[in-house]
Design a protein around this motif. Structure first.
Motif, PDB file in Angstrom:
ATOM      1  N   PRO A 298       0.785  -1.227   0.000  1.00 40.41           N
ATOM      2  CA  PRO A 298       0.000   0.000   0.000  1.00 40.41           C
ATOM      3  C   PRO A 298       0.819   1.281   0.000  1.00 40.41           C
ATOM      4  O   PRO A 298       0.500   2.221  -0.735  1.00 40.41           O
ATOM      5  N   ILE A 299       1.862   1.340   0.793  1.00 38.64           N
ATOM      6  CA  ILE A 299       2.635   2.582   0.888  1.00 38.64           C
ATOM      7  C   ILE A 299       3.341   2.877  -0.431  1.00 38.64           C
ATOM      8  O   ILE A 299       3.312   4.000  -0.937  1.00 38.64           O
ATOM      9  N   LEU A 300       3.958   1.847  -1.018  1.00 44.03           N
ATOM     10  CA  LEU A 300       4.678   2.022  -2.272  1.00 44.03           C
ATOM     11  C   LEU A 300       3.744   2.463  -3.384  1.00 44.03           C
ATOM     12  O   LEU A 300       4.039   3.380  -4.157  1.00 44.03           O
ATOM     13  N   ALA A 301       2.575   1.829  -3.468  1.00 43.94           N
ATOM     14  CA  ALA A 301       1.622   2.169  -4.520  1.00 43.94           C
ATOM     15  C   ALA A 301       1.104   3.589  -4.364  1.00 43.94           C
ATOM     16  O   ALA A 301       1.005   4.342  -5.338  1.00 43.94           O
ATOM     17  N   SER A 302       0.785   3.996  -3.147  1.00 41.64           N
ATOM     18  CA  SER A 302       0.238   5.330  -2.944  1.00 41.64           C
ATOM     19  C   SER A 302       1.268   6.417  -3.232  1.00 41.64           C
ATOM     20  O   SER A 302       0.945   7.473  -3.792  1.00 41.64           O
ATOM     21  N   LYS A 303       2.538   6.159  -2.891  1.00 43.08           N
ATOM     22  CA  LYS A 303       3.584   7.134  -3.195  1.00 43.08           C
ATOM     23  C   LYS A 303       3.781   7.283  -4.698  1.00 43.08           C
ATOM     24  O   LYS A 303       3.997   8.381  -5.212  1.00 43.08           O
ATOM     25  N   ALA A 304       3.705   6.169  -5.422  1.00 45.55           N
ATOM     26  CA  ALA A 304       3.892   6.218  -6.874  1.00 45.55           C
ATOM     27  C   ALA A 304       2.788   7.022  -7.544  1.00 45.55           C
ATOM     28  O   ALA A 304       3.044   7.873  -8.401  1.00 45.55           O
ATOM     29  N   VAL A 305       1.542   6.770  -7.141  1.00 45.27           N
ATOM     30  CA  VAL A 305       0.428   7.502  -7.736  1.00 45.27           C
ATOM     31  C   VAL A 305       0.484   8.972  -7.343  1.00 45.27           C
ATOM     32  O   VAL A 305       0.223   9.860  -8.155  1.00 45.27           O
TER      33      VAL A 305
ATOM     34  N   SER B 174      -6.069   3.503 -23.294  1.00 46.35           N
ATOM     35  CA  SER B 174      -5.630   4.535 -22.356  1.00 46.35           C
ATOM     36  C   SER B 174      -6.506   5.761 -22.495  1.00 46.35           C
ATOM     37  O   SER B 174      -7.144   5.986 -23.526  1.00 46.35           O
ATOM     38  N   CYS B 175      -6.536   6.568 -21.442  1.00 45.66           N
ATOM     39  CA  CYS B 175      -7.311   7.805 -21.452  1.00 45.66           C
ATOM     40  C   CYS B 175      -6.579   8.862 -20.650  1.00 45.66           C
ATOM     41  O   CYS B 175      -5.675   8.553 -19.862  1.00 45.66           O
ATOM     42  N   GLU B 176      -6.967  10.088 -20.830  1.00 36.77           N
ATOM     43  CA  GLU B 176      -6.339  11.198 -20.120  1.00 36.77           C
ATOM     44  C   GLU B 176      -6.812  11.221 -18.677  1.00 36.77           C
ATOM     45  O   GLU B 176      -7.997  11.066 -18.385  1.00 36.77           O
ATOM     46  N   GLY B 177      -5.874  11.404 -17.770  1.00 36.67           N
ATOM     47  CA  GLY B 177      -6.236  11.518 -16.364  1.00 36.67           C
ATOM     48  C   GLY B 177      -6.796  12.889 -16.064  1.00 36.67           C
ATOM     49  O   GLY B 177      -6.474  13.876 -16.736  1.00 36.67           O
ATOM     50  N   ARG B 178      -7.645  12.934 -15.084  1.00 38.02           N
ATOM     51  CA  ARG B 178      -8.234  14.210 -14.664  1.00 38.02           C
ATOM     52  C   ARG B 178      -8.510  14.132 -13.169  1.00 38.02           C
ATOM     53  O   ARG B 178      -8.195  13.136 -12.519  1.00 38.02           O
ATOM     54  N   GLU B 179      -9.073  15.182 -12.614  1.00 40.48           N
ATOM     55  CA  GLU B 179      -9.336  15.207 -11.182  1.00 40.48           C
ATOM     56  C   GLU B 179     -10.338  14.113 -10.805  1.00 40.48           C
ATOM     57  O   GLU B 179     -11.346  13.914 -11.476  1.00 40.48           O
ATOM     58  N   GLY B 180     -10.040  13.400  -9.739  1.00 37.05           N
ATOM     59  CA  GLY B 180     -10.893  12.308  -9.297  1.00 37.05           C
ATOM     60  C   GLY B 180     -10.102  11.035  -9.102  1.00 37.05           C
ATOM     61  O   GLY B 180      -8.870  11.015  -9.214  1.00 37.05           O
ATOM     62  N   SER B 181     -10.791   9.946  -8.817  1.00 41.80           N
ATOM     63  CA  SER B 181     -10.146   8.657  -8.588  1.00 41.80           C
ATOM     64  C   SER B 181      -9.632   8.080  -9.905  1.00 41.80           C
ATOM     65  O   SER B 181     -10.422   7.868 -10.837  1.00 41.80           O
ATOM     66  N   PRO B 182      -8.313   7.784 -10.011  1.00 35.83           N
ATOM     67  CA  PRO B 182      -7.784   7.220 -11.259  1.00 35.83           C
ATOM     68  C   PRO B 182      -8.451   5.900 -11.643  1.00 35.83           C
ATOM     69  O   PRO B 182      -8.729   5.670 -12.822  1.00 35.83           O
TER      70      PRO B 182
ATOM     71  N   ILE C 247     -12.011   6.601 -13.023  1.00 35.19           N
ATOM     72  CA  ILE C 247     -11.921   7.214 -14.356  1.00 35.19           C
ATOM     73  C   ILE C 247     -11.565   6.167 -15.396  1.00 35.19           C
ATOM     74  O   ILE C 247     -12.175   6.088 -16.471  1.00 35.19           O
ATOM     75  N   LEU C 248     -10.573   5.334 -15.078  1.00 35.14           N
ATOM     76  CA  LEU C 248     -10.136   4.306 -16.020  1.00 35.14           C
ATOM     77  C   LEU C 248     -11.233   3.260 -16.229  1.00 35.14           C
ATOM     78  O   LEU C 248     -11.475   2.831 -17.365  1.00 35.14           O
ATOM     79  N   CYS C 249     -11.905   2.863 -15.161  1.00 31.43           N
ATOM     80  CA  CYS C 249     -12.974   1.866 -15.281  1.00 31.43           C
ATOM     81  C   CYS C 249     -14.109   2.381 -16.162  1.00 31.43           C
ATOM     82  O   CYS C 249     -14.604   1.656 -17.040  1.00 31.43           O
ATOM     83  N   ASP C 250     -14.517   3.626 -15.956  1.00 31.08           N
ATOM     84  CA  ASP C 250     -15.581   4.214 -16.779  1.00 31.08           C
ATOM     85  C   ASP C 250     -15.178   4.235 -18.250  1.00 31.08           C
ATOM     86  O   ASP C 250     -15.986   3.920 -19.141  1.00 31.08           O
ATOM     87  N   TYR C 251     -13.933   4.622 -18.510  1.00 28.71           N
ATOM     88  CA  TYR C 251     -13.440   4.675 -19.893  1.00 28.71           C
ATOM     89  C   TYR C 251     -13.447   3.283 -20.525  1.00 28.71           C
ATOM     90  O   TYR C 251     -13.911   3.109 -21.666  1.00 28.71           O
ATOM     91  N   LEU C 252     -12.930   2.284 -19.812  1.00 27.11           N
ATOM     92  CA  LEU C 252     -12.833   0.936 -20.372  1.00 27.11           C
ATOM     93  C   LEU C 252     -14.213   0.331 -20.626  1.00 27.11           C
ATOM     94  O   LEU C 252     -14.425  -0.371 -21.622  1.00 27.11           O
TER      95      LEU C 252
ATOM     96  N   VAL D 264     -16.084  -4.238 -16.343  1.00 27.79           N
ATOM     97  CA  VAL D 264     -14.640  -4.162 -16.094  1.00 27.79           C
ATOM     98  C   VAL D 264     -14.374  -4.014 -14.600  1.00 27.79           C
ATOM     99  O   VAL D 264     -15.070  -3.277 -13.906  1.00 27.79           O
ATOM    100  N   THR D 265     -13.359  -4.720 -14.125  1.00 22.56           N
ATOM    101  CA  THR D 265     -12.867  -4.573 -12.758  1.00 22.56           C
ATOM    102  C   THR D 265     -11.408  -4.138 -12.820  1.00 22.56           C
ATOM    103  O   THR D 265     -10.606  -4.760 -13.518  1.00 22.56           O
ATOM    104  N   ILE D 266     -11.067  -3.079 -12.109  1.00 23.28           N
ATOM    105  CA  ILE D 266      -9.685  -2.596 -12.076  1.00 23.28           C
ATOM    106  C   ILE D 266      -8.923  -3.332 -10.986  1.00 23.28           C
ATOM    107  O   ILE D 266      -9.385  -3.436  -9.839  1.00 23.28           O
ATOM    108  N   GLY D 267      -7.747  -3.852 -11.332  1.00 20.66           N
ATOM    109  CA  GLY D 267      -6.884  -4.524 -10.378  1.00 20.66           C
ATOM    110  C   GLY D 267      -5.855  -3.573  -9.796  1.00 20.66           C
ATOM    111  O   GLY D 267      -6.148  -2.418  -9.505  1.00 20.66           O
TER     112      GLY D 267
END
Length: 311
Positions: free
Chosen positions: A159-166, A198-206, A209-214, A222-225
């Motif tokens: 969790p810590i590594l993933a949150s720092k990367a995002v 792929s889609c452009e990121g914007r304000e909100g949960s990544p 946003i990605l799930c809606d696009y897919l 679609v389920t995001i992993g």
């Protein structure tokens, strides 16, 4: 799904949407020998008195010993201890032979380098359907300060590594992408030159946003992993965040599904896409996935096993 028509596997998958930590529960048997098993059904209960609980399946090989034990311990695994989780989840004869441990004050095994540990007196054993709840009163504990290992939807994550990367990626121009899987195949867009969706990121949960696009792109559920790749695109000036994602059966509105190991001679839109597909093909064969951090030409892969932790 209603209470009258609950499918056990579907219910397990729904429970799996809730991210948890991973622990190894330990005790001594009647002969004074150490026993232990992996569990993610652990939670704190009370500060005063200091109580915690963990759930144990009635089918567990440790059921009789654990329900009669006077003391047990919870070892909260750190993010580097995926192998220990897998060892204690398998029917290995001597699980303690490959780990370093010491006995706490009441004799319960405490594993080395865990994020935290708690030794408890057995307060109560509560019947709960096909499980029992082991309620423990904490007698001693230690917090090492290490980051814990996470688990959700059948896989481990840090969790810590993933949150720092995002968090780092959101400081710049973001593009969200997906390795969208179904039955061992991945979705690619294009005819002669292929790209990951792929889609452009914007304000909100990544992930939302990605799930809606897919889902709009494919017309499928679609389920995001978890994160698969986080890298800086020097050629386009964007921060790229790529997730593994999973889709239902059906013909997609756009794109086609391909077996990743059959794409060795395929032309891709970018070299980064080619690298992601090639890495995914290799990791699919060995069943051990990772998260890439770096730029489009160089970086590191942090391995993340998908072996199942058992409650």
């Amino acid at each position: 799904m209603t209470a009258q028509h609950i499918d056990a596997r579907a219910l397990r998958d729904a429970f799996g949407a809730f991210p948890t930590g991973v622990t190894v529960v330990t005790a001594q048997d009647h002969a004074g020998l150490p026993i232990g098993f992996t569990a993610n059904s652990f939670t704190s209960v009370s500060l005063d008195p200091p109580l915690l609980l963990v759930c144990l399946a009635k089918t567990s090989r440790n059921f009789a010993t654990m329900t009669s034990a006077k003391h047990f311990a919870i070892n909260v695994l750190s993010e580097a201890q995926k192998d220990i989780s897998n060892t204690f989840a398998r029917p290995v004869e001597d699980r303690f032979a490959t780990v370093e441990w010491n006995a706490a004050a009441d004799g319960c095994p405490i594993l080395a380098d865990v994020a935290a540990w708690f030794e408890c007196g057995m307060e109560q054993v509560i019947d709960a359907g096909d499980h029992v709840i082991l309620m423990g009163r904490i007698a001693s504990f230690h917090n090492s300060g290490r980051n814990g290992l996470g688990y959700a939807r059948g896989g481990y994550f840090t969790p810590i590594l993933a949150s720092k990367a995002v968090s780092a990626a959101t400081e710049g121009n973001i593009e969200l992408g997906a390795v969208l899987e179904r039955d061992g195949e991945i979705l690619l867009l294009g005819e002669d030159i292929f790209a990951l969706p792929s889609c452009e990121g914007r304000e909100g949960s990544p992930t939302e946003i990605l799930c809606d696009y897919l889902q709009e792109l494919t017309g499928l559920s679609v389920t995001i992993g978890f994160l698969y790749s986080v890298y800086e695109g020097k050629s386009d000036g964007k921060h790229h965040i790529v997730y593994r994602a999973f889709t239902s059966q059906g013909e997609p509105r756009e794109g086609r599904f391909f077996k990743p190991d059959a794409l060795t001679k395929t032309r891709f839109k970018t070299s980064a896409t080619a690298d992601i597909v090639a890495r995914f093909a290799l990791e699919s064969q060995i069943g051990n996935f990772g998260v890439y951090f770096g730029d489009e030409t160089s970086g590191t892969v942090r391995p993340v096993s998908t072996k199942v932790a058992r409650a």
